[in-house]
Design an enzyme around this catalytic site. Sequence first.
Site, PDB file in Angstrom:
ATOM      1  N   HIS A 124     -12.138   3.575  -0.917  1.00 39.36           N
ATOM      2  CA  HIS A 124     -12.183   2.592   0.188  1.00 39.36           C
ATOM      3  C   HIS A 124     -12.888   1.302  -0.249  1.00 39.36           C
ATOM      4  O   HIS A 124     -13.433   0.571   0.588  1.00 39.36           O
ATOM      5  CB  HIS A 124     -12.965   3.151   1.409  1.00 39.36           C
ATOM      6  CG  HIS A 124     -12.258   4.238   2.153  1.00 39.36           C
ATOM      7  ND1 HIS A 124     -12.934   5.286   2.745  1.00 39.36           N
ATOM      8  CD2 HIS A 124     -10.950   4.441   2.417  1.00 39.36           C
ATOM      9  CE1 HIS A 124     -12.070   6.086   3.339  1.00 39.36           C
ATOM     10  NE2 HIS A 124     -10.856   5.594   3.155  1.00 39.36           N
TER      11      HIS A 124
ATOM     12  N   ARG B 274      -2.224  -2.031  -3.756  1.00 33.65           N
ATOM     13  CA  ARG B 274      -3.403  -1.180  -3.713  1.00 33.65           C
ATOM     14  C   ARG B 274      -3.163  -0.053  -4.721  1.00 33.65           C
ATOM     15  O   ARG B 274      -2.158   0.645  -4.660  1.00 33.65           O
ATOM     16  CB  ARG B 274      -3.547  -0.596  -2.312  1.00 33.65           C
ATOM     17  CG  ARG B 274      -4.724   0.321  -2.193  1.00 33.65           C
ATOM     18  CD  ARG B 274      -4.790   0.905  -0.806  1.00 33.65           C
ATOM     19  NE  ARG B 274      -5.948   1.767  -0.685  1.00 33.65           N
ATOM     20  CZ  ARG B 274      -6.202   2.504   0.383  1.00 33.65           C
ATOM     21  NH1 ARG B 274      -5.375   2.459   1.406  1.00 33.65           N
ATOM     22  NH2 ARG B 274      -7.263   3.266   0.430  1.00 33.65           N
TER      23      ARG B 274
ATOM     24  N   ASN C 159       0.856  -1.183   0.000  1.00 33.24           N
ATOM     25  CA  ASN C 159       0.000   0.000   0.000  1.00 33.24           C
ATOM     26  C   ASN C 159       0.897   1.240   0.000  1.00 33.24           C
ATOM     27  O   ASN C 159       1.452   1.613   1.026  1.00 33.24           O
ATOM     28  CB  ASN C 159      -0.894  -0.044   1.264  1.00 33.24           C
ATOM     29  CG  ASN C 159      -1.897   1.076   1.294  1.00 33.24           C
ATOM     30  OD1 ASN C 159      -1.870   1.999   0.474  1.00 33.24           O
ATOM     31  ND2 ASN C 159      -2.799   1.010   2.253  1.00 33.24           N
TER      32      ASN C 159
ATOM     33  N   ARG D 176     -10.572  16.948   5.935  1.00 28.92           N
ATOM     34  CA  ARG D 176     -11.275  17.212   4.667  1.00 28.92           C
ATOM     35  C   ARG D 176     -12.693  17.703   4.951  1.00 28.92           C
ATOM     36  O   ARG D 176     -13.357  17.183   5.848  1.00 28.92           O
ATOM     37  CB  ARG D 176     -11.368  15.929   3.829  1.00 28.92           C
ATOM     38  CG  ARG D 176     -10.038  15.488   3.263  1.00 28.92           C
ATOM     39  CD  ARG D 176     -10.182  14.206   2.455  1.00 28.92           C
ATOM     40  NE  ARG D 176      -9.161  13.262   2.850  1.00 28.92           N
ATOM     41  CZ  ARG D 176      -9.169  11.964   2.541  1.00 28.92           C
ATOM     42  NH1 ARG D 176     -10.142  11.453   1.814  1.00 28.92           N
ATOM     43  NH2 ARG D 176      -8.187  11.181   2.937  1.00 28.92           N
TER      44      ARG D 176
ATOM     45  N   GLY E 110     -14.202   4.011  13.700  1.00 23.69           N
ATOM     46  CA  GLY E 110     -15.306   3.049  13.803  1.00 23.69           C
ATOM     47  C   GLY E 110     -14.997   1.919  14.766  1.00 23.69           C
ATOM     48  O   GLY E 110     -15.871   1.461  15.518  1.00 23.69           O
TER      49      GLY E 110
ATOM     50  N   GLY F 127     -12.125   6.561   9.326  1.00 19.79           N
ATOM     51  CA  GLY F 127     -10.730   6.754   9.716  1.00 19.79           C
ATOM     52  C   GLY F 127     -10.428   8.231   9.531  1.00 19.79           C
ATOM     53  O   GLY F 127     -11.337   9.062   9.589  1.00 19.79           O
ATOM     54  N   ASN F 128      -9.167   8.550   9.293  1.00 18.49           N
ATOM     55  CA  ASN F 128      -8.838   9.936   8.952  1.00 18.49           C
ATOM     56  C   ASN F 128      -9.591  10.350   7.707  1.00 18.49           C
ATOM     57  O   ASN F 128     -10.162  11.427   7.619  1.00 18.49           O
ATOM     58  CB  ASN F 128      -7.344  10.033   8.701  1.00 18.49           C
ATOM     59  CG  ASN F 128      -6.696  10.927   9.702  1.00 18.49           C
ATOM     60  OD1 ASN F 128      -7.271  11.935  10.105  1.00 18.49           O
ATOM     61  ND2 ASN F 128      -5.510  10.549  10.117  1.00 18.49           N
ATOM     62  N   GLY F 129      -9.569   9.454   6.713  1.00 22.02           N
ATOM     63  CA  GLY F 129     -10.460   9.570   5.563  1.00 22.02           C
ATOM     64  C   GLY F 129     -11.671   8.714   5.923  1.00 22.02           C
ATOM     65  O   GLY F 129     -11.523   7.700   6.595  1.00 22.02           O
TER      66      GLY F 129
ATOM     67  N   GLU G 157      -7.729  -4.455   4.755  1.00 16.92           N
ATOM     68  CA  GLU G 157      -7.519  -4.241   3.326  1.00 16.92           C
ATOM     69  C   GLU G 157      -6.377  -5.106   2.788  1.00 16.92           C
ATOM     70  O   GLU G 157      -6.439  -5.584   1.662  1.00 16.92           O
ATOM     71  CB  GLU G 157      -7.244  -2.748   3.069  1.00 16.92           C
ATOM     72  CG  GLU G 157      -8.490  -1.897   3.275  1.00 16.92           C
ATOM     73  CD  GLU G 157      -8.214  -0.427   3.475  1.00 16.92           C
ATOM     74  OE1 GLU G 157      -7.686  -0.065   4.546  1.00 16.92           O
ATOM     75  OE2 GLU G 157      -8.509   0.363   2.572  1.00 16.92           O
TER      76      GLU G 157
HETATM   77  P1  ADP Z   1      -6.384   6.412   8.010  1.00 19.96           P
HETATM   78  O1  ADP Z   1      -6.034   4.974   7.673  1.00 19.96           O
HETATM   79  O2  ADP Z   1      -7.472   6.996   7.171  1.00 19.96           O
HETATM   80  O3  ADP Z   1      -5.227   7.324   8.175  1.00 19.96           O
HETATM   81  P2  ADP Z   1      -7.264   5.243  10.551  1.00 19.96           P
HETATM   82  O4  ADP Z   1      -8.237   4.223  10.077  1.00 19.96           O
HETATM   83  O5  ADP Z   1      -5.960   4.798  11.104  1.00 19.96           O
HETATM   84  O6  ADP Z   1      -7.054   6.381   9.466  1.00 19.96           O
HETATM   85  O7  ADP Z   1      -8.024   6.106  11.686  1.00 19.96           O
HETATM   86  C1  ADP Z   1      -7.431   7.215  12.290  1.00 19.96           C
HETATM   87  C2  ADP Z   1      -8.452   7.866  13.217  1.00 19.96           C
HETATM   88  O8  ADP Z   1      -8.873   6.917  14.205  1.00 19.96           O
HETATM   89  C3  ADP Z   1      -7.909   9.081  13.974  1.00 19.96           C
HETATM   90  O9  ADP Z   1      -8.827  10.138  13.925  1.00 19.96           O
HETATM   91  C4  ADP Z   1      -7.797   8.559  15.381  1.00 19.96           C
HETATM   92  O10 ADP Z   1      -7.986   9.578  16.310  1.00 19.96           O
HETATM   93  C5  ADP Z   1      -8.936   7.585  15.452  1.00 19.96           C
HETATM   94  N1  ADP Z   1      -8.753   6.675  16.589  1.00 19.96           N
HETATM   95  C6  ADP Z   1      -7.834   5.710  16.746  1.00 19.96           C
HETATM   96  N2  ADP Z   1      -7.940   5.124  17.973  1.00 19.96           N
HETATM   97  C7  ADP Z   1      -8.943   5.773  18.616  1.00 19.96           C
HETATM   98  C8  ADP Z   1      -9.556   5.660  19.918  1.00 19.96           C
HETATM   99  N3  ADP Z   1      -9.150   4.766  20.793  1.00 19.96           N
HETATM  100  N4  ADP Z   1     -10.585   6.491  20.202  1.00 19.96           N
HETATM  101  C9  ADP Z   1     -11.020   7.393  19.313  1.00 19.96           C
HETATM  102  N5  ADP Z   1     -10.500   7.557  18.088  1.00 19.96           N
HETATM  103  C10 ADP Z   1      -9.479   6.759  17.738  1.00 19.96           C
END
Ligand code: ADP
Length: 396
Positions: free
Chosen positions: A178, A89, A8, A242, A334, A211-213, A383
């Site tokens: 996604h 990916r 990835n 975003r 999530g 997630g972040n996205g 993924e």
């Molecule tokens: P991406 O892969 O899109 O960068 P992730 O799926 O890793 O993102 O998710 C990141 C997000 O998950 C961040 O906003 C982080 O704060 C949130 N996160 C991770 N662990 C926790 C937690 N224990 N409680 C609340 N939010 C969390």
Amino acid sequence: MRKIFAINAGSSSLKFQLLAMPAEEIIAKGIFERIGEPESAFTLVYQGQKETEKLVLSSYKEAVNYLLKRLDEKGIIQSLADIAGIGHRVAHGGDYFKASALVDESVLTKIDELSFLAPSHNPANLEVIKAFKELLPNTPNVAVFDTAFHQTLSEEYYLYPLPRKYYDKYRLRKYGFHGTSHKYISLITKEVYRQQALDTDQLKVISCHLGNGASICAIKGQQSINTSMGFTPLAGLMMGSRSGDIDPAILPFLMEEEGLTPSQITAILNKESGLLAVSEISNDLRDIEEAYHKGYSQAITAIEMFTNRIAHTIATYMVDLGGADAIVFTAGIGENSRLIREKVAEKLSVFGVKLDHEANESSKKLISKDDSSIKLFVLPTNEELMIARDTMELIS
Ligand code: ADP
């Protein structure tokens, strides 16, 4: 047992997993960060040990070369012939790739042609595939597209109400992203139902990848019907940094008033908006939740806005699907944020959704009450596993 790489590549990072298939076990995993910057970092996790080293890597090819060398040195692979296939990916498959593809010259050309749709991602994905091809010339590569799962959307869902000529000229339409994660969620939700001997043929699942996205996908009988990201991953939900959907007239207004160029406004919408902008704390939900519990008003607003938009999208997809059997929470937020799940469930209570608060607190798999109109699940996405499975299937 066959060893498969799941790769990835981001705009300056490269994440990898080496999996034993078909057992679906992770042998080793890790990440290269800040490739092309003065100091890069390499993290390898193997047999429960995590090691990070600093090094200089000017290109993806150097990173791939280093990866193969380190795996060989540590005895994780005995020879390069040990690797049966490499799954990548790939950000954008346009409306051409409706499934994963075994890489040949024509696939490479097509990914390159589609770069105008993902200018910061597809070229990086291509570079990594080419690096593996050069260093492992006899090993097959497979491209797994983030958009492919959503190619089942019908015209009424993927077209924008804009002059048709722009669709004809630029393929301007909803693609959605996604896809690998939503497909995985669709499969494991089906498996959960199957284990309970429930009918799965026309299962209606709303998959929330937060997630972040972040994006949500409406799935019926394993097919994507609608999804919240659009022509780009900027559309739909409010995200870490975003904006998601906003009044489109805000763009020309701001550009004129502030004298902004298209790339400046794009950067504001992608990097300075969303949860970060409303909370003025962070794009990381953990920081915002901390401030929320201390009663900080902008954090409260950010969380209410975020969960409103998730609940609205779920409600919309219940219309598209004609109801829903399951709502699944996945990805960083999530899987981990009890608060976000609780708020979303509360906002959906009008539909008879009932959260089991105790199950939610301990992030159990099933977090709804027995008499909830829709089942609520927390299921970790994977993924990399999806990439490895597609790779195995296409190389066999
Ligand atoms: P991406 O892969 O899109 O960068 P992730 O799926 O890793 O993102 O998710 C990141 C997000 O998950 C961040 O906003 C982080 O704060 C949130 N996160 C991770 N662990 C926790 C937690 N224990 N409680 C609340 N939010 C969390």
